[in-house]
Design an enzyme around this catalytic site. Structure first.
Site, PDB file in Angstrom:
ATOM      1  N   HIS A 281       0.739  -1.132  -0.062  1.00 24.58           N
ATOM      2  CA  HIS A 281      -0.151   0.051   0.222  1.00 24.58           C
ATOM      3  C   HIS A 281       0.709   1.209  -0.002  1.00 24.58           C
ATOM      4  O   HIS A 281       0.699   2.062  -0.836  1.00 24.58           O
ATOM      5  CB  HIS A 281      -0.854  -0.025   1.229  1.00 24.58           C
ATOM      6  N   GLU A 312       1.006   4.006  -3.003  1.00 22.98           N
ATOM      7  CA  GLU A 312       1.089   5.289  -2.501  1.00 22.98           C
ATOM      8  C   GLU A 312       2.561   5.995  -3.179  1.00 22.98           C
ATOM      9  O   GLU A 312       2.500   7.206  -3.101  1.00 22.98           O
ATOM     10  CB  GLU A 312       0.911   5.516  -1.172  1.00 22.98           C
ATOM     11  N   HIS A 347      -7.264  -2.722  -3.920  1.00 22.05           N
ATOM     12  CA  HIS A 347      -6.154  -2.193  -4.233  1.00 22.05           C
ATOM     13  C   HIS A 347      -5.277  -3.360  -5.126  1.00 22.05           C
ATOM     14  O   HIS A 347      -4.955  -3.152  -6.309  1.00 22.05           O
ATOM     15  CB  HIS A 347      -5.227  -2.271  -3.169  1.00 22.05           C
TER      16      HIS A 347
END
Length: 401
Positions: A281, A312, A347
């Site tokens: 993530h 990210e 995701h």
């Protein structure tokens, strides 16, 4: 006589012309009327869709209130009342047709573990959560089942930290999952004496910090309270500091990815020109160094064709384009993407393997640098070796003095 006949004929002709004109106007009026009716229908469809979008946005929040249960029910009932065409028009700040419409598996296969009659010893398994039903049952449920099997004298219960996800699952599937406060209140009401909290989070990040703060508020309500380590264990001071947990995780996830890709070993995959990318993530928390530490761990294990990335893009060298450049420079021509996440949820399905231009799969393909780009959509939680790491962390917490 001829004059009268001419007058009669002229009069008849004028009448026919007037009738024809009236007929033409009638057709035009009907067309206008139909168009107006169609516009009115479209307006009313959009109004109905906008109402549902507003109801979804109202429950797409991280705070539970006294109205949450009612709002979840109202949103689903309003969605069910829409036509298929109206459902396609649902669009809000966070709302879209997939909120209720996407098939993520059978929710009935999942156990929310929100039962009472807990007993004196509770093992509370805390996850961020996922609205993807299949992943919730396989990944989070897989960890919970492994922990219950290893600790038969303890009652395993569940809590999610993401109220947004709790609301989504409740509204769509009528499955109620406790948030942290609800789970802790349930433990208190059931007379639990010994509480062990096992986070399924990867690291000591922001979610872990918030979890610890919440547990601290309830500490005096139990005889003993312990919080077990997250998957990757303690966060080291810099990118070179690794530990036994990171080594175990690196081996487990690589072995699984290699096996799924039908290679005999990571070396065999390398010789075939294949690189594996594990997409996490990412975080702005200081714990983001954990991703670089995992890359260091892969290199120390000799896994030269394994790369760590983050959605990210934090740390910066783990963002998608940076990873693409690393693999290009290393000369690998085949790429296999796999999530470095406990669950294979939004995701994994969208940011990693989706069809949109900004997904990792699409970006790797757009680079034109690789012969093939494939995705393995599976969470860490369904891997037995990963489950056993959580079991070991729980055991250490239970035995800690």
């Amino acid at each position: 006589m001829k004059k009268k006949l001419v007058v009669v004929l002229l009069t008849a002709a004028m009448s026919m012309s007037l009738l024809a004109g009236c007929g033409g106007n009638s057709g035009s009026s009907d067309a206008k009327s139909d168009a107006k009716t169609e516009d009115t229908k479209e307006d009313s469809d959009q109004v109905a869709a906008d109402k549902v979008a507003k109801l979804i946005d109202d429950i797409y929040v991280q705070e539970r209130t006294d109205k949450t249960d009612e709002q979840c029910k109202e949103a689903k009932e309003a969605w069910d009342a829409l036509t298929d065409a109206q459902k396609e028009l649902v669009e809000g700040e966070n709302a879209d047709p997939d909120y209720f419409g996407r098939d993520t598996g059978d929710a009935s296969k999942d156990d929310p573990l929100n039962q009472d009659e807990i007993g004196e010893n509770e093992l509370l398994v805390v996850s961020f959560g996922t609205s993807f039903n299949d992943s919730r049952a396989k990944d989070i449920g897989g960890i919970e089942k492994a922990l219950q099997a290893a600790n038969p004298d303890w009652s395993v219960r569940r809590a999610f930290t993401a109220q947004i996800i709790i609301n989504h699952v409740q509204a769509r599937d009528d499955e109620k999952i406790d948030n942290m406060e609800q789970a802790l209140e349930r433990a208190v009401d059931n007379g639990v004496k010994n509480l062990v909290v096992q986070p399924t989070h990867l690291m000591h990040g922001a979610e872990y910090d918030e979890l610890s703060e919440t547990v601290e508020k309830y500490k005096d309500k139990f005889e003993s309270v312990k919080i077990a380590e997250p998957l990757l264990g303690e966060v080291g001071a810099d990118t070179t500091v690794i530990n036994a947990d990171k080594e175990a995780v690196a081996k487990a996830i690589t072995d699984e990815a290699v096996k799924t890709a039908n290679y005999d070993s990571i070396d065999a995959a390398a010789k075939d020109g294949t690189a594996f990318v594990f997409m996490g993530h990412g975080t702005s928390h200081v714990a983001n160094v954990s991703y670089d530490q995992m890359q260091t761990q892969m290199e120390q294990l000799g896994y030269k064709n394994v790369f760590i990335g983050t959605v990210e893009g934090e740390p910066e060298d783990t963002e998608c384009q940076a990873v693409i450049e690393k693999i290009k420079e290393a000369g690998y021509k085949k790429v296999i993407l796999r999530p470095l996440m406990v669950v294979a949820g939004d995701h994994a399905n969208n940011d990693m393997a989706g069809d949109d231009d900004d997904s990792w799969k699409s970006q790797f393909e757009a680079s034109k640098a690789f012969d093939s780009v494939e995705s393995q959509i599976a969470g860490l939680g369904e891997i037995d070796a990963i489950q056993q790491i959580y079991v070991a962390h729980t055991k250490a917490a239970i035995e800690a003095k």
